[in-house]
Enzyme design. Structure first.
Site, PDB file in Angstrom:
ATOM      1  N   LYS A  27       1.102 -17.270 -38.744  1.00 51.59           N
ATOM      2  CA  LYS A  27       0.410 -16.248 -37.961  1.00 51.59           C
ATOM      3  C   LYS A  27      -0.654 -16.926 -37.108  1.00 51.59           C
ATOM      4  O   LYS A  27      -1.536 -17.611 -37.616  1.00 51.59           O
ATOM      5  CB  LYS A  27      -0.251 -15.210 -38.869  1.00 51.59           C
ATOM      6  CG  LYS A  27      -1.028 -14.132 -38.102  1.00 51.59           C
ATOM      7  CD  LYS A  27      -1.944 -13.335 -39.012  1.00 51.59           C
ATOM      8  CE  LYS A  27      -1.174 -12.474 -39.982  1.00 51.59           C
ATOM      9  NZ  LYS A  27      -2.084 -11.614 -40.790  1.00 51.59           N
ATOM     10  N   VAL A  59       3.301 -13.570 -35.275  1.00 53.14           N
ATOM     11  CA  VAL A  59       3.851 -14.315 -36.397  1.00 53.14           C
ATOM     12  C   VAL A  59       5.134 -15.010 -35.946  1.00 53.14           C
ATOM     13  O   VAL A  59       5.979 -14.402 -35.284  1.00 53.14           O
ATOM     14  CB  VAL A  59       4.154 -13.387 -37.590  1.00 53.14           C
ATOM     15  CG1 VAL A  59       4.737 -14.192 -38.765  1.00 53.14           C
ATOM     16  CG2 VAL A  59       2.891 -12.656 -38.028  1.00 53.14           C
ATOM     17  N   ILE A  68       8.585 -13.816 -34.652  1.00 44.85           N
ATOM     18  CA  ILE A  68       9.076 -12.801 -35.586  1.00 44.85           C
ATOM     19  C   ILE A  68       8.531 -11.422 -35.236  1.00 44.85           C
ATOM     20  O   ILE A  68       9.271 -10.439 -35.162  1.00 44.85           O
ATOM     21  CB  ILE A  68       8.673 -13.153 -37.038  1.00 44.85           C
ATOM     22  CG1 ILE A  68       9.280 -14.498 -37.458  1.00 44.85           C
ATOM     23  CG2 ILE A  68       9.104 -12.043 -37.986  1.00 44.85           C
ATOM     24  CD1 ILE A  68       8.801 -14.959 -38.821  1.00 44.85           C
ATOM     25  N   GLY A 110       1.271  -8.155 -33.828  1.00 44.80           N
ATOM     26  CA  GLY A 110       0.453  -7.077 -34.357  1.00 44.80           C
ATOM     27  C   GLY A 110      -0.894  -7.050 -33.679  1.00 44.80           C
ATOM     28  O   GLY A 110      -1.112  -7.721 -32.662  1.00 44.80           O
ATOM     29  N   GLY A 111      -1.821  -6.301 -34.262  1.00 50.30           N
ATOM     30  CA  GLY A 111      -3.121  -6.119 -33.645  1.00 50.30           C
ATOM     31  C   GLY A 111      -3.933  -7.395 -33.526  1.00 50.30           C
ATOM     32  O   GLY A 111      -4.722  -7.545 -32.593  1.00 50.30           O
ATOM     33  N   MET A 112      -3.753  -8.319 -34.473  1.00 53.74           N
ATOM     34  CA  MET A 112      -4.569  -9.529 -34.457  1.00 53.74           C
ATOM     35  C   MET A 112      -3.829 -10.764 -33.974  1.00 53.74           C
ATOM     36  O   MET A 112      -4.466 -11.771 -33.668  1.00 53.74           O
ATOM     37  CB  MET A 112      -5.140  -9.808 -35.859  1.00 53.74           C
ATOM     38  CG  MET A 112      -6.273  -8.896 -36.256  1.00 53.74           C
ATOM     39  SD  MET A 112      -6.964  -9.348 -37.871  1.00 53.74           S
ATOM     40  CE  MET A 112      -7.524 -11.028 -37.567  1.00 53.74           C
ATOM     41  N   GLY A 113      -2.508 -10.728 -33.912  1.00 53.77           N
ATOM     42  CA  GLY A 113      -1.816 -11.929 -33.484  1.00 53.77           C
ATOM     43  C   GLY A 113      -0.317 -11.832 -33.591  1.00 53.77           C
ATOM     44  O   GLY A 113       0.249 -10.756 -33.791  1.00 53.77           O
ATOM     45  N   ASP A 172      -6.285  -2.152 -46.198  1.00 48.87           N
ATOM     46  CA  ASP A 172      -5.387  -1.671 -45.141  1.00 48.87           C
ATOM     47  C   ASP A 172      -3.973  -1.533 -45.678  1.00 48.87           C
ATOM     48  O   ASP A 172      -3.004  -1.946 -45.029  1.00 48.87           O
ATOM     49  CB  ASP A 172      -5.420  -2.616 -43.935  1.00 48.87           C
ATOM     50  CG  ASP A 172      -4.805  -1.991 -42.684  1.00 48.87           C
ATOM     51  OD1 ASP A 172      -4.837  -0.743 -42.568  1.00 48.87           O
ATOM     52  OD2 ASP A 172      -4.303  -2.738 -41.824  1.00 48.87           O
TER      53      ASP A 172
END
Length: 214
Positions: free
Chosen positions: A51, A36, A28, A31-34, A145
């Site tokens: 995620k 999805v 999908i 992003g910065g951490m992983g 955030d």
């Protein structure tokens, strides 16, 4: 930032069944951490989003704990305007978080496309964001955030816009029971997106729900 085409080009997770429960169907977003993924529960067919922590971050126990913190924080919340989290686990060394699957656009995309929102629509969106935050703050959860990318706009069966607040991964659980801090980041650590951070957060000071409202 990767495109979805880049993600799916040679992705070994596509088609895999995670913990004998969730079959991964498509990427999908990243992003910065992983990343999805869209997935389906193999038993009942329910669509979910999963995620996964980014490959180069999986060996970092702090970031794995941050993903676990997101599951812990959001599982406390029941407001209709907060994304629901169903599960957390580690599968074949991969830390993952299972959430409700949403269709629509994040607020950043909507603002980029439409530039300006009518006042009534903007107020409806803001009210729903505040409803999510009000519940979170009442149980000691600060998002840390909040930004347009973390506000998702979907629609009900009747066409009504419904807002969901996403990504409590940086959430800090406040000391609400006198037992001391829980699930906290390092003292003085600056976490969040600078453009949207309250001054006290930029300075690394203690924050509360007012930082989210800012």
């Amino acid at each position: 930032r990767w495109t979805l085409q880049n993600i799916e080009l040679d992705d070994p997770l596509l088609g895999q069944v995670v913990d004998d429960r969730y079959r991964i169907e498509a990427a999908i977003a990243t992003g910065g951490m992983g990343t999805v993924y869209k997935a389906a529960h193999v038993g009942i067919g329910k669509q979910v989003a999963i995620k996964f922590l980014r490959a180069d971050l999986r060996g970092n126990p702090t970031l794995v704990q941050r993903l676990r913190r997101e599951a812990t924080a959001v599982s406390k919340l029941a407001d209709n305007h907060t994304i629901s989290v169903f599960d957390f686990g580690v599968w074949r060394g991969l830390a993952y978080l299972v959430m409700e699957y949403l269709q629509g656009d994040d607020l950043a995309d909507i603002l980029s496309r439409e530039k300006h929102l009518p006042v009534i629509r903007a107020l409806r969106i803001a009210r729903q964001i505040c409803a999510s935050l009000a519940e979170a703050h009442s149980v000691g959860v600060v998002h840390r955030d909040l930004k347009p990318e973390n506000v998702f706009v979907t629609q009900s069966a009747t066409g009504e816009e419904i807002v969901k607040v996403l990504d409590f991964g940086l959430a800090k659980i406040l000391d609400t029971d006198g037992l001391g801090p829980r699930f906290e980041t390092q003292d003085g650590a600056i976490l969040g997106t600078p453009y949207y951070m309250a001054p006290e957060q930029v300075d690394g000071d203690e924050i509360d729900g007012r930082a989210d409202l800012y």
